[in-house]
Design a protein around this motif. Structure first.
Motif, PDB file in Angstrom:
ATOM      1  N   GLU A   1       0.836  -1.212   0.000  1.00 43.70           N
ATOM      2  CA  GLU A   1       0.000   0.000   0.000  1.00 43.70           C
ATOM      3  C   GLU A   1       0.867   1.257   0.000  1.00 43.70           C
ATOM      4  O   GLU A   1       0.594   2.214  -0.746  1.00 43.70           O
ATOM      5  N   ARG A   2       1.910   1.242   0.805  1.00 43.60           N
ATOM      6  CA  ARG A   2       2.833   2.377   0.827  1.00 43.60           C
ATOM      7  C   ARG A   2       3.505   2.547  -0.535  1.00 43.60           C
ATOM      8  O   ARG A   2       3.626   3.663  -1.053  1.00 43.60           O
ATOM      9  N   TRP A   3       3.931   1.445  -1.135  1.00 41.79           N
ATOM     10  CA  TRP A   3       4.583   1.495  -2.443  1.00 41.79           C
ATOM     11  C   TRP A   3       3.646   2.040  -3.511  1.00 41.79           C
ATOM     12  O   TRP A   3       4.039   2.880  -4.326  1.00 41.79           O
ATOM     13  N   LEU A   4       2.402   1.596  -3.508  1.00 43.56           N
ATOM     14  CA  LEU A   4       1.430   2.099  -4.474  1.00 43.56           C
ATOM     15  C   LEU A   4       1.186   3.590  -4.292  1.00 43.56           C
ATOM     16  O   LEU A   4       1.165   4.357  -5.264  1.00 43.56           O
ATOM     17  N   ALA A   5       0.980   4.006  -3.043  1.00 40.63           N
ATOM     18  CA  ALA A   5       0.663   5.417  -2.783  1.00 40.63           C
ATOM     19  C   ALA A   5       1.825   6.337  -3.121  1.00 40.63           C
ATOM     20  O   ALA A   5       1.614   7.494  -3.517  1.00 40.63           O
ATOM     21  N   GLN A   6       3.042   5.841  -2.983  1.00 39.37           N
ATOM     22  CA  GLN A   6       4.208   6.701  -3.192  1.00 39.37           C
ATOM     23  C   GLN A   6       4.793   6.578  -4.593  1.00 39.37           C
ATOM     24  O   GLN A   6       5.037   7.592  -5.250  1.00 39.37           O
ATOM     25  N   THR A   7       5.013   5.379  -5.076  1.00 34.08           N
ATOM     26  CA  THR A   7       5.669   5.241  -6.383  1.00 34.08           C
ATOM     27  C   THR A   7       4.693   5.281  -7.549  1.00 34.08           C
ATOM     28  O   THR A   7       5.085   5.604  -8.673  1.00 34.08           O
ATOM     29  N   GLN A   8       3.438   4.956  -7.311  1.00 36.97           N
ATOM     30  CA  GLN A   8       2.455   4.932  -8.390  1.00 36.97           C
ATOM     31  C   GLN A   8       1.507   6.121  -8.341  1.00 36.97           C
ATOM     32  O   GLN A   8       0.478   6.134  -9.034  1.00 36.97           O
ATOM     33  N   ALA A   9       1.826   7.116  -7.549  1.00 37.57           N
ATOM     34  CA  ALA A   9       0.976   8.310  -7.455  1.00 37.57           C
ATOM     35  C   ALA A   9       0.753   8.979  -8.811  1.00 37.57           C
ATOM     36  O   ALA A   9      -0.389   9.358  -9.129  1.00 37.57           O
ATOM     37  N   PRO A  10       1.772   9.133  -9.659  1.00 44.61           N
ATOM     38  CA  PRO A  10       1.527   9.759 -10.969  1.00 44.61           C
ATOM     39  C   PRO A  10       0.531   8.983 -11.816  1.00 44.61           C
ATOM     40  O   PRO A  10      -0.303   9.575 -12.516  1.00 44.61           O
ATOM     41  N   ARG A  11       0.597   7.669 -11.758  1.00 48.45           N
ATOM     42  CA  ARG A  11      -0.336   6.838 -12.518  1.00 48.45           C
ATOM     43  C   ARG A  11      -1.772   7.081 -12.054  1.00 48.45           C
ATOM     44  O   ARG A  11      -2.697   7.201 -12.860  1.00 48.45           O
ATOM     45  N   LEU A  12      -1.954   7.151 -10.741  1.00 45.28           N
ATOM     46  CA  LEU A  12      -3.299   7.349 -10.192  1.00 45.28           C
ATOM     47  C   LEU A  12      -3.800   8.766 -10.443  1.00 45.28           C
ATOM     48  O   LEU A  12      -4.966   8.969 -10.799  1.00 45.28           O
ATOM     49  N   ARG A  13      -2.929   9.749 -10.283  1.00 41.28           N
ATOM     50  CA  ARG A  13      -3.350  11.142 -10.466  1.00 41.28           C
ATOM     51  C   ARG A  13      -3.749  11.442 -11.915  1.00 41.28           C
ATOM     52  O   ARG A  13      -4.634  12.265 -12.161  1.00 41.28           O
ATOM     53  N   SER A  14      -3.082  10.785 -12.852  1.00 46.57           N
ATOM     54  CA  SER A  14      -3.347  11.072 -14.262  1.00 46.57           C
ATOM     55  C   SER A  14      -4.502  10.258 -14.833  1.00 46.57           C
ATOM     56  O   SER A  14      -4.906  10.476 -15.979  1.00 46.57           O
ATOM     57  N   ALA A  15      -5.056   9.347 -14.063  1.00 51.76           N
ATOM     58  CA  ALA A  15      -6.122   8.483 -14.562  1.00 51.76           C
ATOM     59  C   ALA A  15      -7.408   9.279 -14.793  1.00 51.76           C
ATOM     60  O   ALA A  15      -7.831  10.065 -13.938  1.00 51.76           O
ATOM     61  N   ALA A  16      -8.037   9.057 -15.950  1.00 53.80           N
ATOM     62  CA  ALA A  16      -9.325   9.696 -16.228  1.00 53.80           C
ATOM     63  C   ALA A  16     -10.385   9.195 -15.264  1.00 53.80           C
ATOM     64  O   ALA A  16     -11.258   9.943 -14.820  1.00 53.80           O
ATOM     65  N   ASP A  17     -10.316   7.913 -14.932  1.00 55.34           N
ATOM     66  CA  ASP A  17     -11.247   7.298 -13.986  1.00 55.34           C
ATOM     67  C   ASP A  17     -10.404   6.650 -12.888  1.00 55.34           C
ATOM     68  O   ASP A  17      -9.740   5.637 -13.118  1.00 55.34           O
ATOM     69  N   PRO A  18     -10.394   7.210 -11.668  1.00 55.87           N
ATOM     70  CA  PRO A  18      -9.544   6.686 -10.594  1.00 55.87           C
ATOM     71  C   PRO A  18     -10.132   5.425  -9.946  1.00 55.87           C
ATOM     72  O   PRO A  18     -10.374   5.380  -8.731  1.00 55.87           O
ATOM     73  N   LEU A  19     -10.357   4.404 -10.766  1.00 59.92           N
ATOM     74  CA  LEU A  19     -10.929   3.141 -10.293  1.00 59.92           C
ATOM     75  C   LEU A  19      -9.800   2.187  -9.907  1.00 59.92           C
ATOM     76  O   LEU A  19      -8.891   1.931 -10.701  1.00 59.92           O
ATOM     77  N   VAL A  20      -9.879   1.650  -8.684  1.00 61.18           N
ATOM     78  CA  VAL A  20      -8.888   0.703  -8.176  1.00 61.18           C
ATOM     79  C   VAL A  20      -9.631  -0.518  -7.642  1.00 61.18           C
ATOM     80  O   VAL A  20     -10.652  -0.376  -6.950  1.00 61.18           O
ATOM     81  N   VAL A  21      -9.119  -1.698  -7.947  1.00 57.37           N
ATOM     82  CA  VAL A  21      -9.743  -2.939  -7.513  1.00 57.37           C
ATOM     83  C   VAL A  21      -8.806  -3.708  -6.592  1.00 57.37           C
ATOM     84  O   VAL A  21      -7.618  -3.882  -6.899  1.00 57.37           O
ATOM     85  N   ASP A  22      -9.341  -4.137  -5.456  1.00 55.98           N
ATOM     86  CA  ASP A  22      -8.636  -5.065  -4.573  1.00 55.98           C
ATOM     87  C   ASP A  22      -9.269  -6.439  -4.805  1.00 55.98           C
ATOM     88  O   ASP A  22     -10.391  -6.702  -4.380  1.00 55.98           O
ATOM     89  N   LEU A  23      -8.545  -7.282  -5.507  1.00 54.40           N
ATOM     90  CA  LEU A  23      -9.084  -8.559  -5.969  1.00 54.40           C
ATOM     91  C   LEU A  23      -8.785  -9.678  -4.970  1.00 54.40           C
ATOM     92  O   LEU A  23      -7.638  -9.890  -4.583  1.00 54.40           O
ATOM     93  N   GLY A  24      -9.828 -10.393  -4.555  1.00 60.40           N
ATOM     94  CA  GLY A  24      -9.648 -11.496  -3.626  1.00 60.40           C
ATOM     95  C   GLY A  24      -9.206 -11.024  -2.254  1.00 60.40           C
ATOM     96  O   GLY A  24      -8.238 -11.519  -1.691  1.00 60.40           O
ATOM     97  N   TYR A  25      -9.963 -10.081  -1.676  1.00 54.10           N
ATOM     98  CA  TYR A  25      -9.554  -9.429  -0.427  1.00 54.10           C
ATOM     99  C   TYR A  25      -9.697 -10.312   0.798  1.00 54.10           C
ATOM    100  O   TYR A  25      -9.154  -9.999   1.865  1.00 54.10           O
TER     101      TYR A  25
END
Length: 279
Positions: free
Chosen positions: A33-57
């Motif tokens: 979660e920390r890695w996603l929030a910090q290293t993938q922030a540009p990917r999430l910020r630039s998304a037209a639709d900020p949809l995220v799926v947690d699969l098999g939670y």
């Protein structure tokens, strides 16, 4: 598990996959979660639709709410959907968070990523999901998930121990496929870097044998860790950073000391990808 190549989309209402053991707990997936929030922030910020799926939670929705908390710090309007192939888990999650303002959504679904209302996710996390499958099924599962990602989207396929102290994950991009392997460990109490071997993702866990890249990498990490044992006097963090600096001379590491100090290291998938013709 139904195998599928990229581009195939199963019909709605037909979840693809198998029920997991469902083991979970608060903060178990904090490292990714920390890695996603910090290293993938540009990917999430630039998304037209900020949809995220947690699969098999799993049996409890806590990993979904944990992930939402991390990602809302990056994109406040993120839409988090937890998908489970087990109907009772979906109903239990809905009951647990009924009436909670801004709670994630929960739905019945599997690798086909049939989210409520449609949409293609920019990020899919599948942790401790593919671990129960055969290695031969991994590529088809990745292809199916990639086919449902938004352009520029990312799948994170990983595994961790019960307390989240040892974790590894593979970053799989929609267009390029697997691009990196990340190892993230709690440095306190770490014996050797190869202690993480039993928590490698399914695509690699059976490849930790001589002649395979991941085996060579873990052996190199152990050797560097041993060379820098005197730095333990200054703490395991300094020893780990020195180990990663050492590895960077021979291995294609993709991160820097700002990540290493967290007990992480990420390297290019090409260095550890399973070698063809080896079973």
């Amino acid at each position: 598990m139904a195998g599928s190549g990229a581009g195939h989309r199963p019909r709605a209402g037909s979840p693809v996959g198998s029920v997991t053991r469902g083991t979970t707990g608060p903060d178990r997936l904090r490292r990714v979660e920390r890695w996603l929030a910090q290293t993938q922030a540009p990917r999430l910020r630039s998304a037209a639709d900020p949809l995220v799926v947690d699969l098999g939670y799993g049996a409890r929705p806590v990993t979904v709410t944990d992930l939402q908390r991390w990602l809302r710090g990056v994109r406040p309007d993120v839409r988090l959907v937890g998908l489970e192939i087990h109907p009772e888990r979906v109903e239990a999650a809905r009951r647990a968070l009924a009436g909670v303002p801004g709670a994630p959504e929960f739905a019945l679904g599997g690798f086909e990523l049939a989210v409520p209302g449609g949409g293609d996710p920019v990020i899919v996390r599948a942790f401790n999901v593919l671990r129960q499958y055969d290695e031969s099924q991994v590529a088809a599962s990745w292809d199916l998930l990639r086919s449902r990602l938004a352009p520029g989207g990312l799948l994170v396929d990983g595994t961790c121990d019960e307390l989240g102290r040892r974790s590894t994950w593979i970053a799989v991009e929609a267009e390029r496929g697997p691009v990196s392997l990340t190892v993230s460990v709690r440095l306190g109490g770490l014996g050797t870097p190869s202690d993480v071997a039993e928590r490698l993702p399914k695509a690699l866990i059976h490849r930790n044998v001589p002649g395979e890249g991941v085996h060579d990498f873990l052996r190199a990490a152990d050797a560097a860790w041993a060379r820098h044992a005197p730095l333990q006097t200054f703490g395991a963090r300094q020893r780990w950073i020195a180990t990663c600096r050492d590895l960077a001379g021979a291995w294609p590491l993709l991160d820097s000391p700002s990540r290493w100090r967290l007990g992480e290291v990420t390297l290019a998938w090409s260095a550890v990808a399973p070698r063809p013709g080896r079973a």
